[in-house]
Design an enzyme around this catalytic site. Structure first.
Site, PDB file in Angstrom:
ATOM      1  CG  ASP A 161      -2.908  -4.303   4.569  1.00  0.00           C
ATOM      2  OD1 ASP A 161      -2.285  -3.432   4.827  1.00  0.00           O
ATOM      3  OD2 ASP A 161      -4.195  -4.028   4.063  1.00  0.00           O
ATOM      4  CD  GLU A 162      -5.623  -6.041   0.873  1.00  0.00           C
ATOM      5  OE1 GLU A 162      -6.766  -6.520   0.564  1.00  0.00           O
ATOM      6  OE2 GLU A 162      -5.234  -4.632   0.366  1.00  0.00           O
ATOM      7  CG  LEU A 163       4.248  -7.838   0.791  1.00  0.00           C
ATOM      8  CD1 LEU A 163       4.281  -6.359   0.724  1.00  0.00           C
ATOM      9  CD2 LEU A 163       5.051  -8.404   2.021  1.00  0.00           C
ATOM     10  CG  HIS A 179      -1.876  -1.295   1.217  1.00  0.00           C
ATOM     11  ND1 HIS A 179      -3.384  -0.901   0.321  1.00  0.00           N
ATOM     12  CD2 HIS A 179      -1.829  -2.510   1.399  1.00  0.00           C
ATOM     13  CE1 HIS A 179      -3.933  -2.078   0.533  1.00  0.00           C
ATOM     14  NE2 HIS A 179      -3.244  -2.643   1.179  1.00  0.00           N
ATOM     15  CG  ASN A 212      -5.347  -7.496  -2.407  1.00  0.00           C
ATOM     16  OD1 ASN A 212      -4.053  -7.939  -2.961  1.00  0.00           O
ATOM     17  ND2 ASN A 212      -6.090  -8.216  -1.930  1.00  0.00           N
TER      18      ASN A 212
END
Length: 552
Positions: free
Chosen positions: A333-335, A269, A294
């Site tokens: 998160d969301e790597l 992010h 994402n």
């Protein structure tokens, strides 16, 4: 039988609603009318009364006479008017600290670690007009009691009154962390909108503002020494949070019993950092974005690079100076590993060092977290840092579960303190339809819409042992702002976010049908205070509690 059923329905429908939210742990009420004297005063006994408590007293006195909330019954309280002439009048409320307690500011007590906050209070409102009292062992507790007191009153014909005197309340929260998260990176929210949200949060005793300040789309947070990030990463020069803005928000929140925990999400992010430091970000704005992120735009920190790790450590070091909170969220998160698979600098660095991506992530995490811990801050991370990645975290690290409530047990089994924020209960953006273009049949990823009743039904300790349950700090509603902005902030958040406020203050197991009339009251009071909370039912139903139940 039909006549009996009708009688029960009418009794339910026209019974007074005690408009307290969240519900106190212990409450005893009567049925006498008590008026608020026009010259009503609130006094605080003792020496060294902090300024933010005196300011809260002033705001409360103003709200008592400006809320002008008519009781939610047919006639909006007209039937109560004949009781006014004989009703006693309350002229004073006294706030007192318990023996041995000393005053500190509301702000300083709110900014303690969640486990160290004392929010308990005792409220007594006699029916005979003698003085009401609030006692507590902390200034923060006095403030929570003052908030409860402000919700006891209605107005009709310029008379402020209650029909529930006497009232005795003994109250304290079931959980120390009761939060709300706002994403100000997908879309920008002016400071006044944040302040109005903080006012609403305070009314329902939410004590934690989780500020997801920056993300891949924009970097509106002005951090001294790193102003190039906001200069090049904000949507415009007006859509930023200056140092003065941040201080204003932190101060405003603290005076209302709310701590501000900032989040600077790393290493994912972070595409927006490429605007100022292109060499620090892998696959910046790569296409197709769905392969490497994402949501658009793609871009993640090249954390294998020691210079990037040092830079983020320095960034954190500068950011913590703006936020007195004991907690600082580093995200995690969301790597997206595919991004690094195609990134030549990352692959070259890994080959040269003989490290794996996970080992490099561990080094990045330990070094950046050490910066925070050396400054007395507790890192807060999303669940992947515990459940997906093999990184070393201090056992003091707090973990937010967001992907699914089914992951709660796996986190606490590892011994981490946990904050509930699971998307299947607490995501306010779910059910809004798809926002990605060229996908007309798309839905939001976390469909369906999460109703207040669904959040209210949540059990924070489901399937946990007694020891594991002790690791639950509380929870929060969250608003990701892909489809939200100043235009719809209030109706998206309120009153739904109040459901978790009560869940984590009063404890689980509440009956949603019984709670609905009180939530109506809260919604109406919020609107009287300038918060555009949505209607929960037709007003006909709100004025007749129970009459619109499915079985009525």
């Amino acid at each position: 039988m039909k006549l009996l059923a009708l009688a029960v329905l009418l009794a339910t429908a026209y019974s007074p609603v005690l408009a307290l939210w969240p519900q106190p742990q212990s409450i005893e009420t009567g049925s006498s009318t008590l008026r608020l004297a026009p010259g009503f005063q609130i006094t605080v006994t003792g020496h060294g009364v902090p300024g933010d408590l005196l300011a809260a007293v002033g705001r409360t006195k103003k709200a008592l006479f400006s809320d002008k909330l008519g009781r939610l019954v047919v006639g909006r309280g007209a039937a109560d008017a004949p009781t006014f002439a004989q009703a006693k009048s309350l002229s004073r409320l006294t706030l007192t600290l318990g023996k041995g307690a000393s005053f500190a500011s509301i702000t300083s007590e709110a900014q303690k670690a969640p486990e160290d906050r004392d929010e308990a209070y005792h409220l007594v409102l006699p029916a005979d007009g003698s003085g009401a009292t609030i006692t507590a062992n902390s200034t923060l507790g006095l403030f929570r009691g003052l908030t409860t007191f402000s919700q006891l009153w209605y107005e009709h014909g310029n008379t402020v009154y209650t029909v529930n005197a006497p009232v005795t309340i003994q109250d304290a929260p079931a959980y120390p962390y009761r939060g709300f998260m706002l994403d100000t990176a997908r879309n920008y929210f002016p400071v006044d909108d944040i302040k109005r949200t903080l006012d609403a949060m305070s009314l329902v005793k939410i004590n934690q503002f989780h500020w997801h300040a920056v993300d891949s789309q924009s970097f509106p947070l002005v951090i001294p020494g790193f102003t190039d990030l906001s200069d090049k990463g904000a949507y415009s020069s007006e859509q930023v949070y200056t140092v003065s803005d941040v201080r204003d928000i932190v101060s405003y929140a603290g005076a209302r019993g709310i701590d501000v925990m900032v989040e600077i999400d790393t290493p994912g992010h972070t595409a927006i950092i490429s605007q100022a430091h292109p060499d620090f970000v892998a696959c910046a704005e790569a296409s197709p974005w769905a392969t490497y992120a994402n949501e658009p735009p793609a871009g993640q920190l090249r954390f294998v690079n020691p210079d990037v790790t040092s830079y983020i450590g320095d960034l954190f070091s500068a950011a913590v100076k703006l936020f007195p909170s004991t907690m600082f969220s580093t995200g995690g998160d969301e790597l997206n590993t595919k991004c690094y698979d195609i990134d030549e600098p990352t692959q070259s660095a890994l080959n040269a060092s003989g490290s794996t991506l996970e080992q490099a992530l561990d080094v990045f995490t330990q070094k950046t977290h050490k910066v925070l811990e050396d400054k007395g801050k507790t890192p807060v991370v999303w669940e992947e840092m515990v459940l997906v990645h093999n990184v070393t975290l201090s056992k003091e690290t707090k973990v937010i579960v967001w992907i699914s409530s089914e992951n709660v047990k796996a986190v606490v089994e590892k011994g981490y303190k946990l904050i509930h924020g699971a998307s299947d209960y607490f995501y306010l953006d779910c059910g809004g339809g798809g926002w990605v273009g060229a996908n007309p049949s798309g839905n939001s990823w976390c469909d369906p819409f999460k109703t207040w009743q669904h959040a209210y039904s949540f059990d924070p300790v489901a399937n946990l042992t007694a020891e594991e349950s002790k690791l639950i700090l509380g929870g929060q509603h969250l608003l990701w702002a892909e489809q939200s902005g100043p235009q719809n902030l209030d109706p998206v958040v309120w009153p739904r976010a109040a459901s978790s406020a009560e869940l984590f203050w009063s404890g689980p197991g509440g009956n949603a049908s019984a709670a609905l009339p009180r939530l109506h009251d809260l919604s109406y009071r919020l609107r009287q205070r300038g918060v555009n909370a949505i209607a929960l039912q037709p007003e006909w139903c709100a004025l007749r509690p129970g009459a619109c139940d499915l079985t009525a």
